[in-house]
Scaffold this active site. Sequence first.
Site, PDB file in Angstrom:
ATOM      1  CD  GLU B  29      -2.278  -1.431   2.108  1.00  0.00           C
ATOM      2  OE1 GLU B  29      -1.879  -0.868   3.584  1.00  0.00           O
ATOM      3  OE2 GLU B  29      -3.137  -2.679   2.336  1.00  0.00           O
ATOM      4  CG  LEU B  58      -6.012   0.761   1.364  1.00  0.00           C
ATOM      5  CD1 LEU B  58      -6.962   1.248   2.200  1.00  0.00           C
ATOM      6  CD2 LEU B  58      -4.944   1.467   1.602  1.00  0.00           C
ATOM      7  CD  GLU B  60      -4.279  -4.508   5.303  1.00  0.00           C
ATOM      8  OE1 GLU B  60      -5.528  -4.824   5.432  1.00  0.00           O
ATOM      9  OE2 GLU B  60      -4.040  -3.268   5.473  1.00  0.00           O
ATOM     10  CD  GLN B  82       0.189   1.918   3.974  1.00  0.00           C
ATOM     11  OE1 GLN B  82      -0.986   2.180   5.380  1.00  0.00           O
ATOM     12  NE2 GLN B  82       0.317   2.163   3.475  1.00  0.00           N
ATOM     13  CG  PHE B  83       1.696   1.100  11.431  1.00  0.00           C
ATOM     14  CD1 PHE B  83       3.034   1.582  11.542  1.00  0.00           C
ATOM     15  CD2 PHE B  83       0.789   1.599  10.173  1.00  0.00           C
ATOM     16  CE1 PHE B  83       3.072   2.767  12.207  1.00  0.00           C
ATOM     17  CE2 PHE B  83       1.473   3.179   9.851  1.00  0.00           C
ATOM     18  CZ  PHE B  83       2.691   3.776  10.572  1.00  0.00           C
ATOM     19  CG  HIS B 129       0.057   3.074  13.935  1.00  0.00           C
ATOM     20  ND1 HIS B 129      -1.249   2.747  14.237  1.00  0.00           N
ATOM     21  CD2 HIS B 129      -0.121   3.559  12.477  1.00  0.00           C
ATOM     22  CE1 HIS B 129      -2.058   3.217  13.378  1.00  0.00           C
ATOM     23  NE2 HIS B 129      -1.673   3.856  12.546  1.00  0.00           N
TER      24      HIS B 129
END
Lengths: 320, 326
Positions: B29, B58, B60, B82-83, B129
């Site tokens: 992403e 988006l 995953e 992303q995280f 995060h």
Amino acid sequence: MQPSKEKLLEMLRTMLLTRCFEDKLMELCQIPGKVPGMMILCTGQEAVASGVCAALEQDDVIIPNHRSHGHLLAKGADPGEVMAECFGKITGCNKGKSGTLHIAVPEVNALCTTTVVGGGIPIAAGTAFAQKYTSRKSITVCFFGDGAADEGSFHEALNLASLWDLPVIFVCENNLYAGAQRHEEHTRIRDIADRAAAYAMPGEVVDGNDAGAVYAATVRARERALAGLGPTLIECKTYRCRGHGESDHQVYQPREEIEAWKEKCPLPRLRGEMLAQGLMTHEELDRLEEEIRKTVEEAVRFAEESPYPDVAEAFTDVYV
Amino acid sequence: MPKINMVQAINLALSQEMEKDDSVVVLGEDVGVDGGVFRVTDGLIDRFGPERVIDTPLAESGIAGFSIGMALYGLKPVCEMQFSGFSYFAMHQMESHAARLRWRSGGRFSVPMVLRAPYGGGVRALEHHSESREAYWAHTPGLKTVIPSSPRNARALLVSAIRDPDPVIFYEPKALYRAFREDVPDEEETLPIGKSQIVREGKDVTLISYGASMRPVLEAASELSARHGIEAEVIDLLTVSPMDDELFTGSARKTGRVVVVHEAPRSFGPGAEIVARLVEKSFLFLEAPVRRVTGFDIVIPLYQRETEYLPGPERILKAVRETLDF
């Protein structure tokens, strides 16, 4: 495109082989300790695998689901090696490690059979990407059931495949039951094919018990995929004549419904059509059925005579 | 040798491997035009084009499954989450397929892919995060879980991960992304996956850690030496799973005292496995109970309390003192 005589024969052969192979498996799994694990059979659905695979080339990839014997045999996997794998023997396609449910056969480009419902759909989009990326003139077919179309991975994968015009055909074998749930109990839509519209791809409903119709739809979708026009969702309407697995007593499937669908069984249908159209004689049919019986007997003999893997084998192939 | 930070070092590994091997494809992403949320893939799309640096929707689970398919067909995908806290959608694919395909196919297929994800605290972000849940992956046979601790070893380990025939979970300590610079040679450099390193030799106590926690561990070791004349041997796991226990059980036999440090939650964390192996292999040499300095069994708290959650030098020094005083 209507199937040629050769294609019709090919489909009849793989359908007969699948039925004979699975009937034998069902018989063997009644004997305690003979065949390990669950037996998930495609009885009544053979026309889907046979029709689709008759439209494919060797280089085309298939990603089967848990009801995979038909897909593998129709794609050309060796019956002896598949039978040995079902027995968990070292001579099986995967050294007796996958068992009946996860057979992968590189020779026929069956790259990954998965029993996690819907799990294979994004994988199929990925192999299709790789085919496009490496400029192969081949496509991927992903087989899954109506239940899988409710999984998130179905939606993610269709979106990705459509976005990037990937050469993949999503074949939904709608056998009317997802586990013990009838179609209308797990979704409001009548046709799973309608979901294609959400991803701007064609969605086609086909009589899944008509091998010729399945073949023709696959040929169209394959041409479209190879032309760079992207994926197609084909919904094959069929019926699961046995339960989900061998221990399922089908209490939720009305008796009359099962009997009605047995009348629509794809095997006598194709056989009858070919005889009626003079594409084969009764003698030729008898010879074919006898040949297939022998093939399956030979496969069982091969499996029975093969050794089990050594215990140490379980510890290999985890990491390199 | 140029001094670069970890973001630049990972970027270097990706770009050099893409240069060498057309089958390496990066996806995720915002990895393309945007260069990734942490700018790790910055500039790759300009060099290699959108066919090889792919901005995905988006999705995953879809990204991971898609990568598995690519790998089965012979490509070497490097996908980014992303995280790490968003990677649990992908776990279904990694656990059910990537980890198992070599075994269940009897060695006829493997899944040469890398799943990259920034993990851990120290950047004052909310729970997903900032968390450190590498044990989920490490618990799965068939997956390799690699966590670098410096620009140089991040680059060398990522090159090895991309070339590895098995699926590798590559957790990047985001707290270290821009924390310091290190000399990283432009020439090719690799580090073996599955091997730990002694980064500081000592005789009095063994400190075992990895990833972002290596910084407070090394800080504590310096202080022990400078102020107390205690020489700690520091081991950087580098690969969490499969775990290289030769090095740390050997070190424990030498020092007899061990402290394990990680920011992952305590229960069932990598530290639990480390302690189990110490007991199995070095029990008769231990002079004191092994101590764990870890995160707590809670959701990582908001930034006012984050520094208390993360193992810092003070907690490490306290554990070392307790171990030595036993």
